[in-house]
Design a protein around this motif. Structure first.
Motif, mmCIF file in Angstrom:
data_model
loop_
_atom_site.group_PDB
_atom_site.id
_atom_site.type_symbol
_atom_site.label_atom_id
_atom_site.label_comp_id
_atom_site.label_asym_id
_atom_site.label_seq_id
_atom_site.Cartn_x
_atom_site.Cartn_y
_atom_site.Cartn_z
ATOM 1 N N GLU A 160 -0.351 3.051 7.384
ATOM 2 C CA GLU A 160 0.337 4.467 7.321
ATOM 3 C C GLU A 160 1.703 4.415 7.148
ATOM 4 O O GLU A 160 2.046 3.704 7.903
ATOM 5 C CB GLU A 160 -0.221 5.470 8.332
ATOM 6 C CG GLU A 160 0.148 7.015 7.902
ATOM 7 C CD GLU A 160 -0.463 7.909 8.905
ATOM 8 O OE1 GLU A 160 0.494 8.880 9.656
ATOM 9 O OE2 GLU A 160 -1.559 7.944 9.335
ATOM 10 N N ASP A 161 2.253 4.875 6.079
ATOM 11 C CA ASP A 161 3.851 4.655 5.776
ATOM 12 C C ASP A 161 4.311 3.483 6.210
ATOM 13 O O ASP A 161 5.299 2.998 6.571
ATOM 14 C CB ASP A 161 4.611 5.702 6.965
ATOM 15 C CG ASP A 161 4.334 7.068 6.804
ATOM 16 O OD1 ASP A 161 4.085 7.570 5.696
ATOM 17 O OD2 ASP A 161 4.265 7.866 8.079
ATOM 18 N N GLY A 162 3.525 2.367 5.601
ATOM 19 C CA GLY A 162 3.855 0.940 5.504
ATOM 20 C C GLY A 162 3.607 0.213 6.558
ATOM 21 O O GLY A 162 3.952 -0.947 6.680
ATOM 22 N N ALA A 207 0.687 -1.190 -0.038
ATOM 23 C CA ALA A 207 -0.064 -0.075 -0.081
ATOM 24 C C ALA A 207 0.824 1.344 0.051
ATOM 25 O O ALA A 207 0.580 2.278 -0.663
ATOM 26 C CB ALA A 207 -0.984 0.015 1.241
ATOM 27 N N GLN A 208 1.925 1.232 0.736
ATOM 28 C CA GLN A 208 2.764 2.447 0.778
ATOM 29 C C GLN A 208 3.416 2.675 -0.484
ATOM 30 O O GLN A 208 3.809 3.849 -0.770
ATOM 31 C CB GLN A 208 3.808 2.309 1.789
ATOM 32 C CG GLN A 208 4.820 3.380 2.082
ATOM 33 C CD GLN A 208 5.770 3.094 3.095
ATOM 34 O OE1 GLN A 208 6.379 2.086 3.312
ATOM 35 N NE2 GLN A 208 6.643 4.179 3.709
ATOM 36 N N ARG A 209 3.535 1.574 -1.249
ATOM 37 C CA ARG A 209 4.051 2.019 -2.913
ATOM 38 C C ARG A 209 3.117 3.019 -3.613
ATOM 39 O O ARG A 209 3.526 3.567 -4.613
ATOM 40 C CB ARG A 209 4.448 0.692 -3.460
ATOM 41 C CG ARG A 209 5.308 0.127 -2.905
ATOM 42 C CD ARG A 209 5.733 -1.368 -3.596
ATOM 43 N NE ARG A 209 6.946 -1.853 -3.044
ATOM 44 C CZ ARG A 209 6.588 -3.128 -2.331
ATOM 45 N NH1 ARG A 209 5.829 -3.678 -2.164
ATOM 46 N NH2 ARG A 209 8.338 -3.389 -1.863
ATOM 47 N N MET A 210 1.657 3.098 -3.180
ATOM 48 C CA MET A 210 0.871 3.526 -3.734
ATOM 49 C C MET A 210 0.564 5.061 -3.203
ATOM 50 O O MET A 210 0.221 6.077 -3.737
ATOM 51 C CB MET A 210 -0.497 2.906 -3.916
ATOM 52 C CG MET A 210 -0.172 1.522 -4.893
ATOM 53 S SD MET A 210 -1.743 0.526 -5.045
ATOM 54 C CE MET A 210 -1.602 -0.491 -3.568
ATOM 55 N N CYS A 211 0.468 4.943 -1.715
ATOM 56 C CA CYS A 211 0.075 6.020 -0.899
ATOM 57 C C CYS A 211 0.348 5.644 0.469
ATOM 58 O O CYS A 211 0.576 4.807 0.996
ATOM 59 C CB CYS A 211 -1.448 6.404 -0.935
ATOM 60 S SG CYS A 211 -1.988 7.771 -0.582
ATOM 61 N N ASN A 212 0.841 6.744 1.060
ATOM 62 C CA ASN A 212 1.454 6.861 2.438
ATOM 63 C C ASN A 212 0.013 6.396 3.596
ATOM 64 O O ASN A 212 0.447 5.931 4.617
ATOM 65 C CB ASN A 212 1.903 8.069 3.000
ATOM 66 C CG ASN A 212 3.479 8.295 2.492
ATOM 67 O OD1 ASN A 212 3.944 7.142 2.141
ATOM 68 N ND2 ASN A 212 4.020 9.255 2.314
#
Length: 92
Positions: free
Chosen positions: A72-74, A45-50
């Motif tokens: 949040e932040d991976g 998910a972090q690769r797309m959005c924080n």
């Protein structure tokens, strides 16, 4: 942005955003498998959005155990329980 199920793995570059990603999925992992996989989903998910809200389906055939998560932040910041319908409240 909204990424549907496998979209977040197949073409994550199409869902890059600055605010919040909604990621509804249908994952029929067992609870044991999901307990380790959810960390991989947080990193993806972090690769797309924080910030990301991932929502899994609840189903009997095949089994999908449900669950909602705020990443949040991976990292997993908050999560709901499995096998029940409930609302996950998060502050963004």
């Amino acid at each position: 942005n909204i990424a549907l199920c496998g979209d977040g793995w197949v073409s994550p570059e199409k869902f890059i955003c600055k605010d919040l990603l909604f990621w509804p999925v249908y994952l029929n992992f067992s609870e044991e498998v999901w307990e380790s996989e959810k960390y991989e989903y947080a990193k993806q998910a972090q690769r797309m959005c924080n910030k990301c809200v991932l929502i899994n389906a609840i189903s009997k055939d095949p089994d999908a155990i449900g669950g909602a998560f705020y990443f949040e932040d991976g990292k997993i910041i908050k999560e709901s329980g499995y096998y029940k319908e409930e609302i996950l409240y998060v502050e963004i």
